[in-house]
Enzyme design. Structure first.
Site, PDB file in Angstrom:
ATOM      1  N   TYR A 131       2.438  -7.867  16.038  1.00 27.40           N
ATOM      2  CA  TYR A 131       2.367  -6.446  15.196  1.00 27.40           C
ATOM      3  C   TYR A 131       3.517  -5.924  15.927  1.00 27.40           C
ATOM      4  O   TYR A 131       3.291  -5.372  15.861  1.00 27.40           O
ATOM      5  CB  TYR A 131       1.388  -6.422  14.878  1.00 27.40           C
ATOM      6  N   ASP A 175      13.607 -11.248  -1.307  1.00 24.33           N
ATOM      7  CA  ASP A 175      12.858 -11.457  -0.080  1.00 24.33           C
ATOM      8  C   ASP A 175      13.236 -11.539   1.452  1.00 24.33           C
ATOM      9  O   ASP A 175      14.596 -11.808   1.012  1.00 24.33           O
ATOM     10  CB  ASP A 175      12.660 -13.385   0.008  1.00 24.33           C
ATOM     11  N   GLN A 216       0.746  -1.346   0.334  1.00 19.76           N
ATOM     12  CA  GLN A 216       0.156   0.194   0.148  1.00 19.76           C
ATOM     13  C   GLN A 216       0.596   1.306  -0.140  1.00 19.76           C
ATOM     14  O   GLN A 216       1.073   2.565  -0.876  1.00 19.76           O
ATOM     15  CB  GLN A 216      -0.660  -0.254   1.162  1.00 19.76           C
TER      16      GLN A 216
HETATM   17  P1  NAD Z   1       1.750  -4.480   2.878  1.00 25.95           P
HETATM   18  O1  NAD Z   1       1.039  -5.267   3.440  1.00 25.95           O
HETATM   19  O2  NAD Z   1       0.448  -3.537   1.956  1.00 25.95           O
HETATM   20  O3  NAD Z   1       3.275  -4.239   1.795  1.00 25.95           O
HETATM   21  C1  NAD Z   1       3.572  -4.749   2.763  1.00 25.95           C
HETATM   22  C2  NAD Z   1       4.392  -5.521   1.064  1.00 25.95           C
HETATM   23  O4  NAD Z   1       5.928  -6.496   2.335  1.00 25.95           O
HETATM   24  C3  NAD Z   1       3.719  -6.352   0.925  1.00 25.95           C
HETATM   25  O5  NAD Z   1       3.572  -6.462  -0.560  1.00 25.95           O
HETATM   26  C4  NAD Z   1       4.808  -7.797   0.547  1.00 25.95           C
HETATM   27  O6  NAD Z   1       4.169  -8.133  -0.582  1.00 25.95           O
HETATM   28  C5  NAD Z   1       5.709  -7.517   1.382  1.00 25.95           C
HETATM   29  N1  NAD Z   1       6.295  -8.262   1.333  1.00 25.95           N
HETATM   30  C6  NAD Z   1       6.193  -9.543   2.836  1.00 25.95           C
HETATM   31  N2  NAD Z   1       7.279  -9.937   3.645  1.00 25.95           N
HETATM   32  C7  NAD Z   1       8.246  -9.906   2.573  1.00 25.95           C
HETATM   33  C8  NAD Z   1       9.253 -10.049   2.305  1.00 25.95           C
HETATM   34  N3  NAD Z   1       9.637 -11.468   3.500  1.00 25.95           N
HETATM   35  N4  NAD Z   1      10.628  -9.709   1.717  1.00 25.95           N
HETATM   36  C9  NAD Z   1      10.278  -8.857   0.516  1.00 25.95           C
HETATM   37  N5  NAD Z   1       8.869  -8.380   0.564  1.00 25.95           N
HETATM   38  C10 NAD Z   1       7.707  -8.503   1.791  1.00 25.95           C
HETATM   39  O7  NAD Z   1       2.162  -2.793   3.989  1.00 25.95           O
HETATM   40  P2  NAD Z   1       2.501  -1.354   4.187  1.00 25.95           P
HETATM   41  O8  NAD Z   1       0.696  -0.853   4.789  1.00 25.95           O
HETATM   42  O9  NAD Z   1       2.776  -0.641   2.149  1.00 25.95           O
HETATM   43  O10 NAD Z   1       2.877  -0.996   4.984  1.00 25.95           O
HETATM   44  C11 NAD Z   1       4.284  -0.891   5.003  1.00 25.95           C
HETATM   45  C12 NAD Z   1       5.155  -0.623   6.670  1.00 25.95           C
HETATM   46  O11 NAD Z   1       4.369   0.858   7.070  1.00 25.95           O
HETATM   47  C13 NAD Z   1       4.569  -1.296   7.344  1.00 25.95           C
HETATM   48  O12 NAD Z   1       6.157  -1.691   8.321  1.00 25.95           O
HETATM   49  C14 NAD Z   1       3.725  -1.581   8.027  1.00 25.95           C
HETATM   50  O13 NAD Z   1       3.725  -2.000   9.151  1.00 25.95           O
HETATM   51  C15 NAD Z   1       4.203   0.315   8.422  1.00 25.95           C
HETATM   52  N6  NAD Z   1       2.722   0.970   8.350  1.00 25.95           N
HETATM   53  C16 NAD Z   1       1.713   0.568   7.865  1.00 25.95           C
HETATM   54  C17 NAD Z   1       0.419   1.241   8.255  1.00 25.95           C
HETATM   55  C18 NAD Z   1      -0.671   1.612   7.265  1.00 25.95           C
HETATM   56  O14 NAD Z   1      -1.528   2.167   7.142  1.00 25.95           O
HETATM   57  N7  NAD Z   1      -0.399   0.884   6.059  1.00 25.95           N
HETATM   58  C19 NAD Z   1       0.177   1.859   9.274  1.00 25.95           C
HETATM   59  C20 NAD Z   1       1.617   1.979  10.095  1.00 25.95           C
HETATM   60  C21 NAD Z   1       3.263   1.454   9.378  1.00 25.95           C
HETATM   61  N1  SER Z   2      -2.716   0.203   9.669  1.00 27.07           N
HETATM   62  C1  SER Z   2      -2.200  -0.665  10.339  1.00 27.07           C
HETATM   63  C2  SER Z   2      -2.617  -1.747  10.995  1.00 27.07           C
HETATM   64  O1  SER Z   2      -3.648  -1.517  10.841  1.00 27.07           O
HETATM   65  C3  SER Z   2      -1.145   0.135  11.443  1.00 27.07           C
HETATM   66  O2  SER Z   2      -0.461   0.000  11.669  1.00 27.07           O
HETATM   67  O3  SER Z   2      -2.114  -2.343  10.764  1.00 27.07           O
END
Ligand code: NAD
Ligand code: SER
Length: 320
Positions: free
Chosen positions: A142, A53, A12
């Site tokens: 998490y 990975d 995302q």
């Molecule tokens: P997401 O789940 O949309 O994307 C994560 C990506 O990581 C995926 O494309 C997946 O294929 C990839 N992935 C999973 N395992 C992997 C591996 N072993 N090697 C390489 N790639 C791998 O997550 P996001 O929403 O884009 O979040 C990104 C970061 O931001 C994360 O650390 C998440 O905790 C943090 N975060 C996101 C949010 C949110 O609302 N989206 C909020 C707080 C924190």
């Molecule tokens: N949007 C994220 C979740 O709900 C917050 O880290 O996991």
């Protein structure tokens, strides 16, 4: 920041952050990677992409050395709801994946951006105006991985001088790539369903208050903290960050101002409700404002208007 590696680039945040980084630093200078290799055309047409990975130290090392990387945006992770379903995998990816990235960064002298989350807090944390430094006793795998990640990043900075930086993101709302299995996903899904069906069934209770942020602010924050003057950063790795705080009912009412016949129903998922109930209502992000000038541009009404406009345009183009 001249040669950048993005892990988890198909997610995302990664999909939109990669596009913005390429726009800012040049497509050839931003190497997008993800464990998955089914990649949208625009990702491969605008710069390099390979499957990497994060659980493979050799693959990260190869990527960093081959492309002479100096900065890593480490986004690969499992989010809260998916992590509760697969806790051992979540620990492996969120901790060992991060350690692999930090080790390569130490050896190749890279700066590293690592997002933490509102999930790094727990039921014992003060829920309103949650201080930058306070009780962190999360009850989800998490959250536990996020607290450990914040501490590992601090450790790599103090022990090895790796330039680690990070933010505690709230729920991110966006209109390009669907979220990957978090607790705050309802605040994205609701817009897609409002545009397509004028109704949405929410898995959280109507009065569940959480911090949120629109994607343009989230991406700007990630770039601004990495470009910030290092000497001004006291907290470095886990800045509280927010832009708005609302409940499902308040979001539904805001959407109703644009789509008067929008209908919101509730069918509570006890797993995600328990996670949401353990997180704060609203963070105090004054440290980010003071140390590197953080200021959000989107509040609830501005974000809602833009989300509905962009998604309506996508529907008109036949994309949804
Ligand atoms: P997401 O789940 O949309 O994307 C994560 C990506 O990581 C995926 O494309 C997946 O294929 C990839 N992935 C999973 N395992 C992997 C591996 N072993 N090697 C390489 N790639 C791998 O997550 P996001 O929403 O884009 O979040 C990104 C970061 O931001 C994360 O650390 C998440 O905790 C943090 N975060 C996101 C949010 C949110 O609302 N989206 C909020 C707080 C924190
Ligand atoms: N949007 C994220 C979740 O709900 C917050 O880290 O996991």
């Amino acid at each position: 920041m001249e040669r950048i590696l993005v892990t988890g680039a198909l997610g995302q945040i990664g999909s939109e952050l990669t596009a913005q980084l390429r726009h800012r630093y040049g497509g050839e200078n931003v190497f997008a990677t993800d464990k998955r290799d089914e990649c949208p055309a625009n990702m491969v047409e605008t710069g390099p992409f390979e499957s990497v990975d994060c659980l493979s130290p050799a693959q990260i090392k190869q990527a960093v050395s081959q492309y002479r990387i100096d900065t890593i945006y480490h986004l690969a992770a499992l989010l809260s709801a998916v992590a509760e379903a697969r806790p051992l995998l979540a620990w492996d990816v969120n901790i060992n994946g991060l350690l692999n990235v930090l080790e390569v960064a130490r050896v190749y002298n890279c700066a590293v951006f690592v997002p933490s989350s509102i999930g790094a807090f727990g039921p014992g944390t003060p829920p309103d105006n949650t201080p930058q430094e306070t009780i962190q006793r999360p009850t989800t795998v998490y959250g536990i991985s996020k607290v450990a990640g914040e501490l590992l990043c601090d450790y790599y900075f103090t022990r090895f001088s790796v330039d680690t930086r990070g933010l505690r993101y709230p729920g991110i709302i966006s209109n390009v790539t669907l979220p990957g299995g978090g607790t705050t996903d309802y605040a994205v899904e609701i817009f897609y369903q409002a545009i397509k069906k004028k109704r949405y069934t929410c898995y959280l209770e109507p009065d569940t208050r959480l911090d949120m942020m629109y994607m343009p602010d989230a991406i700007r924050a990630a770039i601004e903290i990495m470009e910030a003057d290092s000497k001004k950063l006291v907290h470095r790795n886990a800045f509280n960050l927010t832009a708005m705080s609302f409940t499902p009912q308040e979001l539904s009412q805001e959407i109703g101002k644009h789509i008067p016949d929008f209908v919101m129903e509730y069918q509570v998922d006890p797993v995600r409700q328990a996670i949401a109930d353990s997180w704060p209502n609203k963070l105090d992000d004054s440290a980010a404002r003071q140390e590197w000038g953080w200021s959000p541009k989107y509040d609830l009404s501005k974000m809602t208007a833009d989300m509905l406009k962009v998604l309506a345009e996508r529907v008109a183009r036949g994309e949804l």
